[in-house]
Design an enzyme around this catalytic site. Structure first.
Site, PDB file in Angstrom:
ATOM      1  N   CYS A 173     -15.186  15.187 -43.404  1.00 30.00           N
ATOM      2  CA  CYS A 173     -15.106  13.729 -43.452  1.00 30.00           C
ATOM      3  C   CYS A 173     -14.608  13.208 -44.791  1.00 30.00           C
ATOM      4  CB  CYS A 173     -16.451  13.111 -43.117  1.00 30.00           C
ATOM      5  SG  CYS A 173     -16.288  11.396 -42.558  1.00 30.00           S
TER       6      CYS A 173
ATOM      7  N   HIS B 256     -15.512  20.565 -47.851  1.00 30.44           N
ATOM      8  CA  HIS B 256     -16.245  19.299 -47.903  1.00 30.44           C
ATOM      9  C   HIS B 256     -15.689  18.449 -49.031  1.00 30.44           C
ATOM     10  CE1 HIS B 256     -19.647  16.661 -47.048  1.00 30.44           C
ATOM     11  NE2 HIS B 256     -19.779  16.515 -48.355  1.00 30.44           N
TER      12      HIS B 256
END
Length: 621
Positions: free
Chosen positions: A266, A448
């Site tokens: 994300c 990440h």
């Protein structure tokens, strides 16, 4: 074209109404004559036929039935050269006549054909063809006069509130400029704002009349448009993610940050948090949740606003191409980007279209997966390869017949295995020296993306875990080693104080203690069952090793059977004791003394029996 208040005909419920009887002026007969001749007066038509309940008041200002255009016969022939009545000449000028047209309304020219069509057919919104004037039977002079008063296009929507579209053009909501969030979706209410009305006043003739006491009819329409946008967004993004917003005191400003409910890449959250902490994107106060689509729209708005103003033609073309490429991969920000690191620098990545987003937003992207230059064999094995290239090199080297290439492949594979956290101490040192003080950036590690900053020479990562949504003292986490066990800090980078024992939920703490004890007992049991391989001599044969393993298995089996026998004996003793206790409890109350004496005699006998059973159940090891 000018008109008097008495000649106003609000188009409500699809029927054109005229002024009420008894309210006409001395020139009413002239108005009726011109209406019959096909020279309709200028009227104001609302954008919605339903209105807000005030249409009845306007409908009462109507002409008699005999003066209504619907009841007037169509008179063929040339139209009148007079464009209408002059308010100044008729003496009917009112203060309302000098005001700008109300929001949610625009001026049209009514002709007998339009009025007759309005009686038989229900007129829709201002964007429908029924509300448009039919200029087929008008003369060239009236066409010229009406051309300066016609609205731009059906619907009257534009992407800009203060810059209405010129007449005859149809603004498109699907254009790039209309990429806005749900809170600022361009509606007719915003398009017809006060600022836009002021800009349109000079374009219309002076003395244009408006409905006195009328209210803009755009609230219901705006609600319908918002509902349509929400329905369309649900169809476009079914099952979209919803994120919780955490409000913190960042540099004495109440600032929101987006938290993450699931562990995943994300990069959208990392980018938006950088923009939020830099106050380049602002959310409504005390907003608690936000959808992924809304985040994308906020990001798109910022990308459009950040467009450089004064650039050369070549730079403009390059920027437009980059913007097009960024829009094509913008949806990937919700799931993950294809980022390929190189092991030579903290800002060195293989150029991919995904990196264009960070370039357009002017957000630095860092990583800390670097090769220590002091280890020559690893430097030689890795070289200037990216991660994907290094994986391909390892596979090819393993299949090679050259021993040197095989060795390089083995060294490269060991490097990837030893640095599985994707952060080395050399990379951490380079990050600390490269990142500027107070800089807001994005840090990539273990697939990440995190928001990172530097405060007093120390790197900090923004804590976006939804589990800390209500923890005001947990905002940043220090990045001082490669193990990921940093210290939590508040928004001012003060270490988080230990929690007050009184504030800890007791039930939750008890559950944690029980889980810890259970895990500890399982670990001890597993360690007791494992074979101590250090005690086994190195020169033992396979047969002797098999015998030892069989002995260990037999020992475990015998221990298991002993535990089962002991449990069965204990259960039998408990059942026997329960059966013997029932007659004693059933003794009559009249013979209490005799019953007590019998129980006293039976107690030593029962104890002797239990001792004998325990002796019989014991197993000699």
């Amino acid at each position: 074209m000018e008109s008097s208040p008495e000649s106003l005909q609000p188009l409500e419920h699809g029927v054109a109404a005229g002024p009420a009887s008894g309210t006409g002026s001395s020139q009413e007969g002239l108005q009726e004559t011109r209406l019959a001749a096909g020279d309709g007066p200028g009227v104001w038509a609302a954008e919605t036929s339903g209105g807000n309940g005030l249409g009845a008041a306007a409908a009462r200002r109507s002409l008699p039935d005999s003066a209504s255009p619907a009841g007037s016969p169509e008179v063929p022939g040339p139209c009148s050269s007079s464009a209408g009545l002059d308010l100044k000449d008729s003496g009917l000028e009112s203060p309302a006549a000098a005001e700008a047209p109300l929001r949610g309304q625009y001026k049209v020219t009514a002709s007998p054909e339009t009025a007759v069509a309005g009686v038989g057919h229900e007129l829709g919104t201002a964007g429908d063809a029924g509300a448009r004037p039919d200029l087929a039977g008008t003369c060239q002079a009236e066409l010229t006069a009406a051309g300066s008063e016609e609205p731009s296009s059906a619907g009257g929507l534009s992407s800009s509130c203060s810059d209405p579209s010129p007449p005859g053009e149809s603004p498109s909501l699907d254009s790039l400029e209309s990429f806005s969030n749900l809170h600022s979706f361009p509606s007719s209410c915003e398009f017809n704002s006060e600022e836009g009305a002021e800009n349109r006043v000079p374009e219309e003739e002076e003395g244009a009349a408006v409905l006195p006491g009328a209210v803009p009819l755009c609230k219901e329409e705006e609600g319908e448009e918002t509902a349509q946008v929400l329905a369309a967004s649900k169809e476009r993004f079914p099952g979209q993610s919803v994120y919780h917003i955490k409000w913190i005191q960042w540099k004495e400003e109440n600032t929101p940050i987006i938290t993450q409910n699931e562990n995943g890449p994300c990069p959208l959250l990392a980018i938006l948090n950088v923009l939020l902490l830099a106050w380049k994107v602002k959310l409504p106060p005390m907003m608690e949740i936000i959808t992924a689509e809304q985040l994308m729209e906020y990001l798109g708005d910022y990308m459009l606003d950040a467009k450089p103003k004064e650039i050369s033609e070549i730079q403009r073309l390059n920027y437009e191409q980059n913007m097009s490429d960024a829009m094509a991969i913008l949806h990937k920000l919700q799931t993950g980007l294809d980022v390929n690191v190189r092991f030579t620098g903290v800002r060195v990545f293989e150029y991919t279209p995904e990196c264009i987003v960070f370039d357009l937003l002017d957000i630095p992207l860092y990583h800390g997966w670097l090769v220590d230059p002091q280890i020559d064999d690893i430097v030689k094995a890795v070289g200037n390869c990216s991660y994907n290239q290094l994986v391909e090199k390892i596979i090819s080297c393993k299949q090679s017949d050259n021993s040197e290439l095989v060795s390089e492949g083995f060294v490269a594979e060991q490097f990837l295995n030893n640095t599985a956290t994707q952060l080395t101490y050399h990379g951490l040192c380079e990050l600390t020296s490269t990142v500027q003080e107070g800089e807001l950036c994005v840090f990539f590690r273990n697939n990440h993306f995190s928001t990172m900053t530097k405060y007093k020479g120390q790197l900090y990562l923004l804590v976006t875990d939804q589990g800390f949504l209500t923890e005001e003292k947990v905002v940043w986490e220090s990045l001082h080693n490669v193990d990921g066990d940093g210290n939590f800090c508040d928004s001012e980078f003060h270490l988080r104080p230990p929690s007050d024992p009184e504030t800890v939920y007791k039930g939750q703490q008890d559950q944690i203690d029980q889980d810890y004890l259970m895990a500890l007992s399982l670990q001890q049991e597993q360690q007791s069952q494992e074979i101590n391989w250090e005690q086994i001599p190195e020169g033992i044969s396979d047969l002797e090793l098999a015998k030892k393993l069989q002995e260990e298995e037999d020992r475990r089996a015998s221990q298991y059977y002993q535990e089962q026998e002991q449990a069965a004996a204990a259960a039998a003793a408990a059942s026997t004791q329960a059966q013997q206790g029932q007659p004693a409890q059933a003794s009559p109350s009249s013979g209490r003394q005799s019953g007590n004496s019998e129980r006293k005699r039976k107690e030593p006998r029962e104890k002797d029996k239990e001792k004998e059973k325990e002796k019989n159940s014991c197993v000699i090891l």
